[in-house]
Design an enzyme around this catalytic site. Structure first.
Site, PDB file in Angstrom:
ATOM      1  N   ASN A  28       0.856   0.199   5.955  1.00  0.00           N
ATOM      2  CA  ASN A  28       1.293  -0.649   4.846  1.00  0.00           C
ATOM      3  C   ASN A  28       1.962  -1.859   5.473  1.00  0.00           C
ATOM      4  OD1 ASN A  28       2.181  -1.821   2.505  1.00  0.00           O
ATOM      5  ND2 ASN A  28       4.001  -0.515   2.329  1.00  0.00           N
ATOM      6  N   GLY A  29       1.457  -3.068   5.171  1.00  0.00           N
ATOM      7  CA  GLY A  29       2.056  -4.286   5.727  1.00  0.00           C
ATOM      8  C   GLY A  29       0.973  -5.254   6.161  1.00  0.00           C
ATOM      9  N   LYS A  71       3.654 -11.642 -18.798  1.00  0.00           N
ATOM     10  CA  LYS A  71       3.132 -10.373 -19.323  1.00  0.00           C
ATOM     11  C   LYS A  71       1.697 -10.540 -19.796  1.00  0.00           C
ATOM     12  CE  LYS A  71       5.729  -7.394 -18.354  1.00  0.00           C
ATOM     13  NZ  LYS A  71       6.280  -8.243 -17.389  1.00  0.00           N
ATOM     14  N   TRP A  84      -3.673  -1.868  -1.360  1.00  0.00           N
ATOM     15  CA  TRP A  84      -3.722  -3.156  -2.056  1.00  0.00           C
ATOM     16  C   TRP A  84      -4.195  -4.128  -0.986  1.00  0.00           C
ATOM     17  CZ3 TRP A  84      -1.601  -8.079  -1.694  1.00  0.00           C
ATOM     18  CH2 TRP A  84      -1.775  -8.883  -2.823  1.00  0.00           C
ATOM     19  N   HIS A 144       6.406 -34.018 -22.376  1.00  0.00           N
ATOM     20  CA  HIS A 144       6.288 -34.682 -21.061  1.00  0.00           C
ATOM     21  C   HIS A 144       5.014 -34.274 -20.337  1.00  0.00           C
ATOM     22  CE1 HIS A 144      10.315 -36.262 -21.547  1.00  0.00           C
ATOM     23  NE2 HIS A 144      10.707 -35.052 -21.914  1.00  0.00           N
ATOM     24  N   GLU A 167      -0.779 -11.206 -16.777  1.00  0.00           N
ATOM     25  CA  GLU A 167      -0.975 -10.120 -15.794  1.00  0.00           C
ATOM     26  C   GLU A 167      -1.635  -8.904 -16.445  1.00  0.00           C
ATOM     27  OE1 GLU A 167       2.445  -8.271 -14.043  1.00  0.00           O
ATOM     28  OE2 GLU A 167       3.652  -8.517 -15.824  1.00  0.00           O
ATOM     29  N   LYS A 206       2.637  -2.489  -8.067  1.00  0.00           N
ATOM     30  CA  LYS A 206       3.949  -2.361  -8.694  1.00  0.00           C
ATOM     31  C   LYS A 206       5.047  -2.865  -7.767  1.00  0.00           C
ATOM     32  CE  LYS A 206       6.826  -1.070 -11.860  1.00  0.00           C
ATOM     33  NZ  LYS A 206       6.930  -1.870 -13.091  1.00  0.00           N
ATOM     34  N   CYS A 223       0.867  -1.177   0.000  1.00  0.00           N
ATOM     35  CA  CYS A 223       0.000   0.000   0.000  1.00  0.00           C
ATOM     36  C   CYS A 223       0.905   1.228   0.000  1.00  0.00           C
ATOM     37  CB  CYS A 223      -0.852  -0.001   1.260  1.00  0.00           C
ATOM     38  SG  CYS A 223      -1.803  -1.495   1.454  1.00  0.00           S
ATOM     39  N   GLU A 265       8.470 -15.088 -19.474  1.00  0.00           N
ATOM     40  CA  GLU A 265       8.150 -13.657 -19.406  1.00  0.00           C
ATOM     41  C   GLU A 265       6.973 -13.324 -20.316  1.00  0.00           C
ATOM     42  OE1 GLU A 265       8.705 -11.389 -17.497  1.00  0.00           O
ATOM     43  OE2 GLU A 265       8.336  -9.508 -18.550  1.00  0.00           O
ATOM     44  N   ARG A 288       1.543   1.442  -5.967  1.00  0.00           N
ATOM     45  CA  ARG A 288       1.705   0.467  -4.872  1.00  0.00           C
ATOM     46  C   ARG A 288       0.413  -0.284  -4.595  1.00  0.00           C
ATOM     47  NH1 ARG A 288       5.273   0.552  -0.995  1.00  0.00           N
ATOM     48  NH2 ARG A 288       7.259   1.532  -1.428  1.00  0.00           N
TER      49      ARG A 288
END
Ligand code: AGP
Length: 607
Positions: free
Chosen positions: A98-99, A483, A74, A502, A486, A602, A2, A479, A27
């Site tokens: 925040n936490g 991308k 968040w 496999h 998300e 982020k 946050c 990646e 954040r």
């Protein structure tokens, strides 16, 4: 993850708090809120969703007062509702946090046991009540906060206002970052220097365990043991980085197109491009004798480290242990004495990566930090900081930071190979020259954008997509999948192409696009044999390779994206553009929030 901010101002603070929150939205953006002290009384506005909703609420019902705190959330404990939005208040305090408080349930039982009815599902509200109970017992605000902090287990950065104390703001840090800003007759608290950039560039970073008591005259800081300590104020560079989108629709696409320039900046700091030589700073370890390198990171930063593992082992003959930080920190890894551990992080604040760093520090490792924010917690915990000079990356999906990480890592690999004698001067020059050509190759890669848009439009109609690659194209497959998922919320998976048979090959039918990253290198033939296996089963093949290789498959594949003729060593950096643009345009067609995708943040500053 946050964002918190606090201001002891000389004028109305609400507009400045909201502006600071806008710089902290990266954040987290599930909800936002603000509280001010007006005539010694606490007043509050909160709103679900993006910050613009809080702005609307304030436009309808403005808040006055020269002291205030704000929060952009968040969600961790409690759904992203208005009722769970910070600040959380009692008649005597307002708190933003925040936490994560891990023992909040037992503390909550104590609070409800005292006859208090909780108004939210959050751990933060518990903190507000605990401080209030200490105040009710006669403690001063500072003593009430100190007593409460001792009972919290977990991670927190806090900013607290007190009814009747217009010239008082208390901050505390245990884990997530918290900075004190020094103004002219004003004082500030913020999750980072970027949030405070419009207000001041004079910043003091609190250390773990610190408690800061702010008045408009300054800050008194106390360490975990309650002893007064001096923490240096420094001139933050964050104020130089006021960013906007320019004429781009999104920060992400702006940052994709910034890559040639910022990679050039990064390479200029790690190589003498005029003479095709590497020019690294003094290293605190001797790569010539180093037996093993540990690399630790999360998400896209981890994928950059995975590419580097292939490079270090192939070019510098240096064994690399790499793991995602959330696993590494609990594996109790036996580490070689005097080993070197490298932590990769764009934000420099990722909690899991920071915890892994502290584990390695405790095990006597020399610590390297490859970061984009040189004032960050991870940078401050390192023996050597290797900046990536990407400039602020605002888009939550990492793009330019990723390729700048790769550029810096490639330079470090060449440096290590020289030290270990696995390359001669001619090879050093050749590899540095291949790095110097990356910006130009990226400009060529951009020319595929229209074709990529067409492919992206096709992807919006499917539910599952596979990315496959071998060698350094395998991390790039990871990646590309990261991308895409998300940003577009479509399910995508990255796999080693050789692993398809496999198990995952059972997924293949005419509804599943399979994107092959198959540059013309020593693994090309192997990769396209996997591609033939997919095509033989009616799979929808999309080939990313050089033009002449694509021509060999005309009529047998659904589509293709052309790669420039870059050296195989730097191809992961150049080919990143293809998967970034593919994910971006798919997301645009899907109508998702490209710069702030749902559920993400982020900087993940909680574990
Ligand atoms: C990347 O697109 C993601 N947003 C995420 O995986 C990110 O790379 C990860 O959270 C690590 O962040 P850091 O580099 O700031 O440590």
């Amino acid at each position: 993850m946050c964002g918190i901010v606090g201001i002891l101002g000389t004028a109305e603070v609400a507009p400045h708090i909201v502006d600071a929150l806008a710089l902290l939205e990266y954040r987290g953006y599930d909800s936002a809120g603000i509280a001010t002290l007006d005539g010694g009384k606490i007043d509050r506005r909160r709103a679900e969703g993006k910050l613009r909703n809080l702005r609307n609420s304030l436009a309808e019902a403005p808040l006055s007062g020269r002291s205030g705190i704000g929060h952009t959330r968040w969600a961790t404990h409690g759904a992203p509702t208005k009722g769970n939005a910070h600040p959380h208040v009692t008649p005597r305090v307002a708190v933003v946090h925040n936490g994560i408080i891990e023992n909040y349930r037992e503390l909550g039982d104590e609070v409800t046991g005292a006859g208090i009815v909780l108004q939210s599902e959050t751990d933060t509200e518990i903190i507000a009540h605990l401080i209030t109970l200490e105040l009710d017992a006669g403690k001063t605000p500072q003593a009430a906060v100190a007593a409460t902090l001792k009972r919290l287990r977990g991670a927190f950065a806090l900013a607290i206002l007190f009814t009747g104390h217009d010239d008082l703001l208390i901050g505390a840090r245990h884990g997530p970052p918290l900075a004190v800003g020094h103004g002219d007759g004003e004082m500030y608290l913020g999750s980072d220097a970027i949030a405070l950039a419009p207000l001041t560039s004079s910043i003091t970073y609190l250390e773990d365990g610190d408690l800061a008591v702010l008045t408009r005259q300054g800050a008194e800081i106390y360490d975990a043991g309650g002893k007064p300590v001096q923490r240096p104020a420094q001139q933050s560079v964050a104020s130089a980085f006021r960013v906007d989108k320019g004429n781009y629709h999104h920060f992400m696409i702006k940052e994709i197109f910034e890559q040639p320039e910022v990679i050039g900046h990064t390479l200029a700091h790690y190589s003498d491009l005029a003479n095709d030589r590497i020019a690294m700073p003094e290293m605190p370890v001797d790569f010539a004798t180093l037996e093993r390198l540990t690399i630790c990171a999360c998400g896209t930063a981890y994928i950059a480290g995975l590419v580097a593992k292939y490079w270090f082992e192939k070019v510098a003959r240096l064994p690399v242990d790499i793991d995602i930080a959330s696993e590494f920190r609990y594996r109790e890894v036996p580490l070689a004495a005097q080993g070197f551990a490298l932590f990769i992080s764009q934000s420099g604040e990722t909690a899991d990566t920071l915890a892994a760093l502290n584990y390695c520090k405790g095990a006597g490792q020399t610590i390297g930090a490859l970061v984009n924010v040189t004032e960050s917690s991870i940078a401050r915990g390192a023996d050597i900081v290797l900046p990536i000079y990407a400039g602020p990356e605002i888009g939550v999906a990492s793009t330019k930071a990723f390729t700048c990480q790769l550029a810096a890592l490639a330079a470090l690999v060449i440096f290590a190979a020289k030290a270990r004698g696995t390359i001669d001067e001619a090879e050093e020059r050749r590899l540095v020259r291949s790095l110097a050509e990356v910006p130009r190759h990226m400009l060529d890669a951009f020319r595929q954008e229209e074709k990529i848009k067409t492919i992206a439009q096709g992807l919006t109609k499917v539910r599952d997509i596979l990315f496959l690659g071998r060698g350094t194209s395998f991390p790039l497959a990871l990646e590309g999948a990261l991308k895409l998922k998300e940003l577009s919320y479509l399910h995508a998976e990255g796999y080693a192409a050789g692993e398809l048979k496999h198990g995952p090959i059972a997924l293949i039918d005419q509804t599943v696009p399979v994107i092959f990253l198959a540059p013309d290198d020593d693994l090309y033939e192997k990769t396209v044999s996997n591609m033939a296996e997919v095509a033989a089963r009616g799979g929808r093949v999309i080939l990313i390779s050089q033009n002449d290789r694509i021509a060999e498959w005309q009529g047998r594949i659904e589509s293709s994206i052309e790669l420039p003729d870059a050296d195989p060593f730097v191809m992961p950096i150049v080919a990143a553009v293809s998967v970034q643009l593919l994910a971006y345009h798919t997301a645009v067609f899907m109508g998702t929030d490209v710069d702030q995708p749902r559920n993400l943040a982020k900087s993940v500053t909680v574990e």
